[in-house]
Design an enzyme around this catalytic site. Structure first.
Site, PDB file in Angstrom:
ATOM      1  N   PHE A   8       1.453  -1.566 -16.042  1.00 17.31           N
ATOM      2  CA  PHE A   8       2.504  -0.568 -15.831  1.00 17.31           C
ATOM      3  C   PHE A   8       3.694  -1.273 -15.176  1.00 17.31           C
ATOM      4  CE2 PHE A   8       4.423   3.036 -13.409  1.00 17.31           C
ATOM      5  CZ  PHE A   8       4.827   3.765 -14.516  1.00 17.31           C
ATOM      6  N   ASP A  10      -2.875  -5.280  -7.026  1.00 15.51           N
ATOM      7  CA  ASP A  10      -2.466  -3.956  -7.465  1.00 15.51           C
ATOM      8  C   ASP A  10      -3.752  -3.216  -7.831  1.00 15.51           C
ATOM      9  OD1 ASP A  10      -1.801  -1.657  -8.866  1.00 15.51           O
ATOM     10  OD2 ASP A  10      -0.012  -2.539  -9.776  1.00 15.51           O
ATOM     11  N   HIS A  51      -5.708   1.234 -10.117  1.00 15.35           N
ATOM     12  CA  HIS A  51      -6.779   1.755 -10.986  1.00 15.35           C
ATOM     13  C   HIS A  51      -8.155   1.515 -10.355  1.00 15.35           C
ATOM     14  CE1 HIS A  51      -4.004   0.724 -14.700  1.00 15.35           C
ATOM     15  NE2 HIS A  51      -3.406   1.492 -13.808  1.00 15.35           N
ATOM     16  N   GLN A 108      -0.780   8.972  -7.818  1.00 14.00           N
ATOM     17  CA  GLN A 108       0.019   9.743  -8.776  1.00 14.00           C
ATOM     18  C   GLN A 108      -0.926  10.667  -9.554  1.00 14.00           C
ATOM     19  OE1 GLN A 108      -0.332   8.507 -12.145  1.00 14.00           O
ATOM     20  NE2 GLN A 108       0.924  10.123 -13.040  1.00 14.00           N
ATOM     21  N   LYS A 156      -4.050   9.472 -11.437  1.00 21.06           N
ATOM     22  CA  LYS A 156      -4.939   8.469 -10.839  1.00 21.06           C
ATOM     23  C   LYS A 156      -6.277   9.079 -10.415  1.00 21.06           C
ATOM     24  CE  LYS A 156      -2.246   5.282 -11.893  1.00 21.06           C
ATOM     25  NZ  LYS A 156      -0.994   4.759 -11.403  1.00 21.06           N
ATOM     26  N   ARG A 185      10.843   1.612  12.701  1.00 21.37           N
ATOM     27  CA  ARG A 185      10.554   2.211  14.010  1.00 21.37           C
ATOM     28  C   ARG A 185       9.087   2.059  14.396  1.00 21.37           C
ATOM     29  NH1 ARG A 185      13.210   8.137  14.203  1.00 21.37           N
ATOM     30  NH2 ARG A 185      13.094   7.726  16.443  1.00 21.37           N
ATOM     31  N   TYR A 187      15.235   5.026  18.888  1.00 17.33           N
ATOM     32  CA  TYR A 187      15.854   4.523  17.648  1.00 17.33           C
ATOM     33  C   TYR A 187      15.929   3.006  17.625  1.00 17.33           C
ATOM     34  CZ  TYR A 187      16.695   9.377  16.863  1.00 17.33           C
ATOM     35  OH  TYR A 187      16.495  10.718  16.700  1.00 17.33           O
ATOM     36  N   ARG A 198       7.056   7.006   4.118  1.00 16.54           N
ATOM     37  CA  ARG A 198       5.977   7.762   4.773  1.00 16.54           C
ATOM     38  C   ARG A 198       5.433   8.887   3.894  1.00 16.54           C
ATOM     39  NH1 ARG A 198       9.894   7.508   9.105  1.00 16.54           N
ATOM     40  NH2 ARG A 198      10.540   9.558   8.351  1.00 16.54           N
TER      41      ARG A 198
HETATM   42  C1  LIG Z   1       0.322   4.019 -11.405  1.00 11.99           C
HETATM   43  C2  LIG Z   1       0.542   2.569 -11.235  1.00 11.99           C
HETATM   44  C3  LIG Z   1       1.416   2.045 -10.270  1.00 11.99           C
HETATM   45  C4  LIG Z   1       2.453   2.850  -9.541  1.00 11.99           C
HETATM   46  O1  LIG Z   1       2.067   3.956  -8.931  1.00 11.99           O
HETATM   47  P1  LIG Z   1       3.038   5.228  -8.713  1.00 11.99           P
HETATM   48  O2  LIG Z   1       2.287   5.954  -7.636  1.00 11.99           O
HETATM   49  O3  LIG Z   1       3.112   5.968  -9.999  1.00 11.99           O
HETATM   50  O4  LIG Z   1       4.355   4.741  -8.228  1.00 11.99           O
HETATM   51  C5  LIG Z   1       1.431   0.670 -10.072  1.00 11.99           C
HETATM   52  N1  LIG Z   1       0.666  -0.148 -10.801  1.00 11.99           N
HETATM   53  C6  LIG Z   1      -0.153   0.308 -11.763  1.00 11.99           C
HETATM   54  C7  LIG Z   1      -0.957  -0.681 -12.525  1.00 11.99           C
HETATM   55  C8  LIG Z   1      -0.217   1.672 -12.028  1.00 11.99           C
HETATM   56  O5  LIG Z   1      -1.003   2.120 -13.012  1.00 11.99           O
END
Ligand SMILES: *Cc1c(COP(=O)(O)O)cnc(C)c1O
Length: 388
Positions: free
Chosen positions: A91, A162, A165, A188, A191, A220, A227, A237
């Site tokens: 992605f 990453d 998944h 997301q 997921k 912060r 601040y 956040r």
């Molecule tokens: C979904 C996804 C992301 C990004 O996630 P979002 O929460 O949609 O920004 C990053 N890397 C991979 C491989 C993804 O499938």
């Protein structure tokens, strides 16, 4: 095979799923003094629970997975002048996040079986500017974390996982948070656990956690009243509502991961019997597989025939999708920092070139269906392939 019901429409479990736990969580968050992390306890609790599930010393919740990657890269000191190795087949967030830091993403070819980063190919493009390598545990198969650990110790290039998944997945008995590197997750809508949007980092030590914490809240420190913007960053956040939903989602995750593994074995074996269909290969060193997508290749097909097949599957109620193009075949990629041109990258990424045309995937909710439905799915799939 049973009779070929050409107009059959299959039904699969819905996604996302929710129950009384999500409802109770949302009301609990609503009744708190504040709805951001400094006014409640849901984000703090979620971070502890998510870290514990993955064996990580610390977790930090974020707005989404793309931001989680950006934040991780900034914690690792990535910026202009640096290069980050990313899989060419993934992605787009992988390369986008790198480009947001001002660094150059260097797409690397993937393996034809697991579709994960080819670590030998990564080794060939390391330069003195290479700071980070970003493997993706694609669709539930781990990138080769043993080879990556070797590459990292031989070259000094840092690994950033990453894990968008890979919720609850394990590599040779170790959970994602026990592999010694920062890992970024997404929550997301599609997921394996979700609050519509959301993300998180797992952090391997207190120092990187402190740095990530500062950077995810405009620099912060916790409970800051003065601040004191101690460092750069942004607002990444998570809200209390998202964290409350995610705590509820956690309660279902591991059971669903186990169901998907069983159903995936069943479905992939059935799809493998269809001439011209080759399911994503399994690397058994990943001993808990999270199966975010059921991916198959149709070697030798064209992008047009693949799209026609996906449309036929959709007409039978199957949530089917074409897979990603290589990241360097999107126009957005070329608007950010980059090196080389499409032809150079295509020459260097022959596998991603093929997969970009011949791979399709089914949503993981398919893998929560009962086996008789999966058998029908395989029959529908076979006739859809045979139709052209
Ligand atoms: C979904 C996804 C992301 C990004 O996630 P979002 O929460 O949609 O920004 C990053 N890397 C991979 C491989 C993804 O499938």
């Amino acid at each position: 095979m049973s009779s070929n019901r050409v107009d059959e429409v299959l039904t699969f479990p819905a996604w996302p799923q929710h129950g009384p736990e999500e409802r109770a969580g949302l009301l609990r968050a609503l009744d708190q003094e504040g709805w951001w992390r400094n006014g409640g306890s849901e984000v703090d609790s979620f971070e502890e629970e998510f870290a514990a599930l993955h064996g990580a010393p610390r977790a930090l919740a974020t707005t989404n997975g793309t931001h989680a990657l950006e934040l991780a890269l900034s914690v690792l000191g990535v910026g202009p002048g640096d290069e980050v190795l990313v899989p060419s087949f993934t992605f787009i967030s992988c390369s986008l996040a790198v480009q947001r830091t001002g660094a150059v993403p260097v797409p690397v070819d993937v393996r034809p079986d697991t579709y994960c980063l080819d670590v030998d190919a990564a080794a060939r493009v390391i330069t003195p500017r290479t700071k980070v390598v970003m493997p993706v545990h694609l669709a539930g198969q781990f990138a080769d974390m043993d080879a990556l650990a070797e590459l990292s110790s031989a070259t000094g290039v840092t690994v950033l996982q990453d894990a968008a998944h890979a919720h609850a997945a394990r590599w040779r008995g170790r959970r994602v948070g026990e592999l010694g590197s920062i890992a970024a997750f997404s929550f997301q809508n599609g997921k394996l656990m979700t609050a519509g949007e959301g993300g998180a980092l797992l952090l391997p030590d207190e120092e990187s956690y402190q740095e990530a914490y500062l950077r995810h809240g405009c620099g912060r420190p916790p409970k800051d009243r003065l601040y004191e913007h101690r460092t750069q960053g942004s607002n990444y956040r998570m809200t209390e509502f998202s964290a409350a939903v995610l705590r509820a989602q956690l309660s279902r995750l591991e059971e669903q991961v186990a169901v998907r593994e069983e159903r995936s074995r069943h479905l992939m074996a059935a799809l493998a019997r269809i001439p011209g269909v080759v399911p994503q290969g399994r690397d058994e060193r990943g001993d808990v597989k999270s199966h975010y997508m059921a991916m198959v290749r149709l070697p030798g097909t064209t992008a047009e025939r693949r799209l026609a097949l996906v449309d036929r599957l959709i007409s039978h109620g199957v949530p089917a999708f074409v897979a990603f193009p290589p990241v360097y075949r999107t126009s957005g990629f070329w608007e950010g920092p980059h090196t080389g041109d499409v032809d150079d990258l295509a020459k260097r990424c022959p596998v991603a070139e093929e997969i970009g045309n011949d791979c399709l995937w089914l949503h993981h909710r398919v893998l929560l269906a009962d086996t008789p439905v999966l058998d029908r799915l395989a029959e529908v799939f076979a006739s859809a392939v045979a139709a052209g």
